[in-house]
Enzyme design. Structure first.
Site, mmCIF file in Angstrom:
data_model
loop_
_atom_site.group_PDB
_atom_site.id
_atom_site.type_symbol
_atom_site.label_atom_id
_atom_site.label_comp_id
_atom_site.label_asym_id
_atom_site.label_seq_id
_atom_site.Cartn_x
_atom_site.Cartn_y
_atom_site.Cartn_z
ATOM 1 N N GLY A 33 95.018 44.956 54.154
ATOM 2 C CA GLY A 33 94.543 43.828 54.954
ATOM 3 C C GLY A 33 95.215 43.804 56.312
ATOM 4 N N GLU A 59 95.340 38.704 58.490
ATOM 5 C CA GLU A 59 96.368 37.661 58.470
ATOM 6 C C GLU A 59 97.677 38.178 59.039
ATOM 7 O OE1 GLU A 59 96.347 36.070 54.469
ATOM 8 O OE2 GLU A 59 94.498 34.990 54.911
#
Lengths: 744, 316
Positions: A697, A700
């Site tokens: 990811g 974030e």
């Protein structure tokens, strides 16, 4: 099902002919031309739509005495007024989630007390203003405790209204801290924040033959389907959720909200489709927010900078039974150090529900920890970059046998320092100036876990040789459409323009959804599994050994043959569906993403206004599936970091118990004029432990640490250390250069 | 938004007559503030008189060297007018420091003067607010008041006037021209145009029901350098925490008005006389009677420092 339980070996994704390329969004033109329709815009999916207008409670705690809806009902166009007295049976989830429709008890401000349903939006809104609602007020708790120095609760200590929720110790922190030659002990505050995504929560609900269909703005189609089935006591298969386009979420749309529930309740009651969108003020107090935190950080180090003692304690607030903001989680893993203590408490507050917002935990946690590291570097007389390098760890500090799968934080730090010109930073705060502006540089490390979750997809080879991808994955503005198309194109050797992607429909295979920066890696891995299956089916049809088959240019080649994919399809498309599931690689190895953030800030010597000049983030997040969409995610995160550092605060009225500045005039998020030059560098270190995609990811990560880098730059510029976010000028005025001649 | 009837005005006097005869009628021009308030039923007129077609879009030179600005001149047109930019630069800068390009295109000169407060309690109809609902009380005084007034307020209301343009206009001999239902013209000095709240905070200005603004007059351009310094947390699209409009002459004298601190643009002429003694002397006098809350007391040192910043620029 494809079980991913060993590190990925070489696979077609490694070719990176399509994956890894900076492809523009395949849905971009639909969005810029208004053809991508969001939930509230689905005007023609079902006829006879009615409009619902939600009314929120005007008190924070107490009971509804009476709701007089006669005048509203008499208004032309008003069809029904839904209140707790007539809404019909639903089963609320509890567990810290307030009832979607209050009554008679009120649990928080702007909790829904009524939905006025009418033939037009205007009539519904007018009707809402005609409701006469009386309340009996009850006292509530609205402020985090103010703790005097030395009054911090011990890790597992329970106090009235303050519950221990998580604690972890390694070694003997207190003894090591007492013995450390250099110590830092500071407290920090972060503010309540609103997600402030562009599209508010919105839903169209329609019942037919006992089945519920929802066009709604959600990050998690599967969760929405499950929640609605439970609420209305029907089978999951009797709920269909459709969310092809979602205008941002940041966590606000992980769980369903009152728009979905009340639209469905009202549609059941009036026997027609009902559409509901929350107004912005309603978004801020009716739905969820990120809780403010109080944090206490204690660091002990040897004179050479090696950390020997690390303690990070925090307090966040929520409704009883709610979850806490895990602001200390990254502190367990970011730096080496033999003696550690982390603990969270939760204060029971009667504010609206606190819940996940982009990088829950790390975002506010690093805003404290990484300022404390800056303070420690100063106390040591050491460069802040060097301090972090010296405390790097390649394994879980609590379990040295458990390595990180890939960790290149040091490379992030060194690359960033080099590219940013960190060596030009003045080591003495408050000494660089450009006219009326004090200049400073700051940096911080970033950390965010990589989460693996199962995800499924379907891929179809159509008669014309094109591909269609179907999964209930959402694209909340992130680029899901594009990276899924890239994955399919890479795996089957089909040009990107020949891949159609259909998302956000619960009739499609269940995906991981969007949240926790888990969407990109897991959703593409699920599609990878489906593509592997389709390749196998094709090879079997052709009696071609899979190991020899090459998929490229719309054809499969192998065993001396070349067959166009379009020729393979006879009467019916060839469809393959599969799911990726994970073994224990995320237990045997710590999977995480890393960043180094650098900021140059200017502070007006007269007024204390802060304006940023440059930002750089260097990210280590596995394979970057699409550098263009990933960069967009990171610069968006950096922008959110500016907001949380410098201006964003849901201000609490501690008497009345609500967020006062509940619109986008009062709750300030950065505007373009606030954005400096923003640069993003991705390190290219595919992580074979994360998935066959070797991606992690990144959406974030870009936020994690940004706020601290800004705070540190501000300190370097002014010599003023602010520890309460947002870092507004109020806190600096008395400490800026004095006005007396010769002036600042 | 309550249902309302609508008509287009035929003349200023006719518009004034309609609104004077109907307490539930309002004028509407750009609508950039009124329509927002109507959606929230903070304002709920039952009749709107649309004045946009009236011939009030011109900026005319006056014989005394000043300007007559038509009430309907848009903020954009005013801020980009050559004469305004040359002779009244503080006005141009103040306008450009407010709102957004889209809003400035739509908002008018008169409408801008009539912009209502941005106090968050005024905007939340579940809260007590004497300006919105007279007699209900003021939730802001004990509540979240960071953006609210520090002077000129009362125990009934601590709202600020939110605009920028009017703060700069206070540097000049600015007069608001109105007409009433009988066609009588009134010339109201801008200094007297906005009211202090006292016991009746629901009235923002001295205008009577139906009294219609036709123009804003500017006196001849004065000597001196002009400034408009707006301080806010974010760089654009935010209301002022504090703003300073200043006209500073080489001899150290001048004029100063403050925004973001009071229910009206705050100019104290006795304080201006202290300009040669420095910023602190001016603000000590201008804010002598300040009654800040704990949440907005920072505006006092901020006003001093912002004025000092402007004075330093004047020297530089």
């Amino acid at each position: 099902m494809m079980k991913f339980d060993r590190p990925a070996e070489r696979n077609p994704i490694d070719d990176q002919t399509v994956v890894g390329q900076p492809t523009s969004r395949i849905d971009g033109a639909l969005k810029t031309t208004g053809q991508a329709r969001y939930a509230y815009e689905q005007h023609d999916v079902v006829p006879d739509q009615t409009y619902g207008y939600l009314v929120g409670a005007g008190i924070a705690r107490g009971r509804i005495r009476a709701i007089d809806s006669r005048a509203a009902r008499d208004l032309p166009g008003v069809i029904e007024v839904i209140t707790w007295e007539n809404a019909g049976d639903v089963t609320y989830p509890g567990g810290g989630t307030p009832d979607y429709l209050a009554g008679p008890e009120i649990q928080h401000y702007h909790q829904a007390v009524a939905l006025v349903v009418a033939e037009s939006f205007e009539a519904a809104r007018d009707g809402a203003f005609l409701l006469e609602i009386s309340y009996d007020r009850a006292p509530g708790r609205y402020a985090l405790p103010s703790l005097a120095e030395g009054d911090w609760p011990a890790p597992d200590e329970a106090r009235e209204g303050l519950e221990p929720v998580d604690s972890d110790t390694v070694g003997d922190f207190e003894a090591a801290f007492a013995a450390a030659p250099v110590r830092i002990e500071q407290r920090y505050q972060t503010s309540h924040e609103s997600h402030a995504m562009m599209e508010p929560h919105a839903t169209i609900a329609h019942w037919a033959d006992g089945r519920l269909t929802l066009w709604t703005a959600t990050q998690m189609v599967g969760w929405a389907q499950r929640s609605l089935a439970r609420l209305f006591g029907i089978e999951k298969s009797d709920v269909r959720v459709i969310a092809p386009y979602v205008g941002g979420g940041f966590g606000a749309k992980l769980a369903i909200q009152s728009d979905a529930v009340l639209a469905a309740m009202a549609a059941r009651k009036v026997g027609r489709p009902v559409k509901v969108a929350l107004t912005r003020p309603m978004v801020m107090n009716n739905t969820t927010h990120r809780s403010a935190t109080l944090q206490r950080v204690r660091l002990g180090a040897e004179r050479d900078g090696r950390l020997t003692a690390i303690a990070h304690q925090g307090i966040s607030g929520n409704l009883a039974e709610g979850r806490h903001e895990p602001a200390v989680s990254q502190t367990k893993l970011l730096y080496a150090g033999a003696n550690r203590l982390t603990a969270m408490h939760m204060a029971i507050l009667d504010l609206p529900k606190a819940s996940d917002m982009r990088a829950p935990g790390e975002a506010p946690g690093l805003m404290a920890l990484e300022v404390a590291m800056d303070e420690l570097a100063e106390a040591l007389g050491m460069d802040p970059v060097e301090l972090r390098i010296r405390n790097d760890t390649q394994s879980d500090p609590a379990d040295p046998e458990r390595p990180f799968s890939e960790r290149h934080l040091v490379e992030c730090l060194r690359t960033g320092a080099e590219r940013f010109g960190w060596s030009e930073r003045s080591t003495t705060p408050g000494t660089r100036r450009d006219g009326d502006w004090l200049l400073g540089m700051g940096m911080a490390a970033g950390y965010r876990d990589n989460l693996v979750r199962q995800s499924a997809a379907r891929i179809r080879l159509e008669q014309d040789g094109s591909l269609t991808v179907e999964t209930d994955m959402t694209d909340i503005g992130t680029g899901s459409y594009t990276i899924l198309a890239q994955t399919a194109a890479e795996m089957l050797g089909v040009p990107l323009g020949r891949v159609a992607v259909r998302l956000g429909d619960s009739d499609f295979p269940l995906s991981v959804g969007s949240g926790g920066q888990w969407g990109a890696n897991n959703a593409t891995a699920g599609l990878y599994a489906a593509c592997v299956r389709l390749r196998a089916m094709i090879c079997e049809m052709l009696q071609m050994p899979e190991a020899e088959a090459q998929f490229a240019d719309g054809a499969v080649t192998g065993a001396g043959r070349r067959v166009e994919l379009a020729e393979l399809v006879r009467d019916e498309a060839i469809s393959a569906e599969d799911r990726i599931e994970y073994g224990d690689l995320d237990e045997t190895h710590q999977q995480a993403t890393f960043a180094a953030h650098f900021v140059e800030a200017a502070v007006n010597a007269w007024t204390g206004e802060v304006r940023l000049r440059r930002m750089l983030s260097v990210c280590d997040a596995g394979r970057i599936l699409n550098p263009k969409t990933a960069r967009s995610q990171v610069i968006g995160s950096m922008t959110m970091g500016i907001g949380s550092a410098l201006m964003e605060e849901l201000a609490v009225d501690a008497g009345a118990g609500f967020f006062v500045n509940h619109d986008l005039a009062g709750y300030e998020v950065p505007v373009h004029a606030d954005l400096p030059e923003q640069e993003v560098i991705f390190l290219d270190h595919p992580d074979a432990f994360s998935s066959p995609m070797k991606a992690k990811g990144v959406g974030e990560l870009g936020l994690c640490g940004v706020g601290a880098a800004i705070a540190n730059a501000l300190y370097n510029a002014t010599g003023i250390r602010l520890r309460e976010y947002p870092l507004t000028l109020d806190g600096m005025l008395e400490r800026l250069p004095p006005l007396a001649p010769p002036g600042p | 938004m309550k249902a309302f009837s609508y008509e287009r005005a035929r003349s200023p006097q006719q518009a004034a007559a309609v609104v004077a005869a109907n307490p539930e009628a309002r004028f509407i021009a750009g609508g950039t503030n009124l329509i927002d308030l109507m959606k929230l039923q903070i304002e709920a007129p039952r009749h709107l008189v649309d004045v946009q077609d009236l011939d009030l879009h011109r900026i005319e030179a006056k014989e005394d060297g000043g300007l007559r600005i038509g009430a309907l001149v848009s903020n954009t047109a005013l801020a980009t007018d050559e004469r305004i930019r040359r002779d009244y630069g503080a006005v141009a800068r103040a306008i450009m420091a407010g709102a957004s390009g889209q809003l400035r295109n739509k908002a008018t000169t008169a409408g801008n003067l009539l912009q209502r407060t941005r106090c968050p309690y005024f905007y939340d109809t579940a809260q007590r607010c004497n300006k919105r609902a007279p007699g209900s009380g003021c939730a802001a005084i004990e509540g979240f008041s960071r953006g609210l007034g520090v002077i000129g307020t009362s125990e009934h209301c601590i709202a600020t006037y939110p605009g920028d343009m009017a703060v700069a206009l206070r540097l000049f001999e600015t007069v608001v021209e109105t007409v009433d239902a009988e066609g009588a013209v009134r010339m109201i000095p801008l200094a007297e145009f906005h009211r202090l709240p006292g016991t009746t905070p629901e009235r923002d200005t001295v205008l009577e029901q139906g009294e219609f603004i036709t123009a804003v007059h500017l006196g001849p351009p004065p000597e001196g350098r002009q400034f408009y310094q707006k301080v806010r947390d974010r760089a654009s699209y935010a209301f002022a925490l504090v703003s300073v409009a200043a006209l500073l002459r080489p001899d150290g004298t001048g004029r100063v008005a403050f925004g973001g601190v009071a229910p009206r643009p705050w100019r104290v002429e006795e304080a201006e006389e202290l300009l040669p003694q420095g910023a602190r002397a001016v603000t000590d006098r201008a804010f002598r009677d300040a009654r800040p809350t704990a949440g907005n007391a920072f505006k006092l040192p901020l006003a001093t420092r912002t004025l000092a910043y402007v004075m330093a620029q004047a020297k530089g």
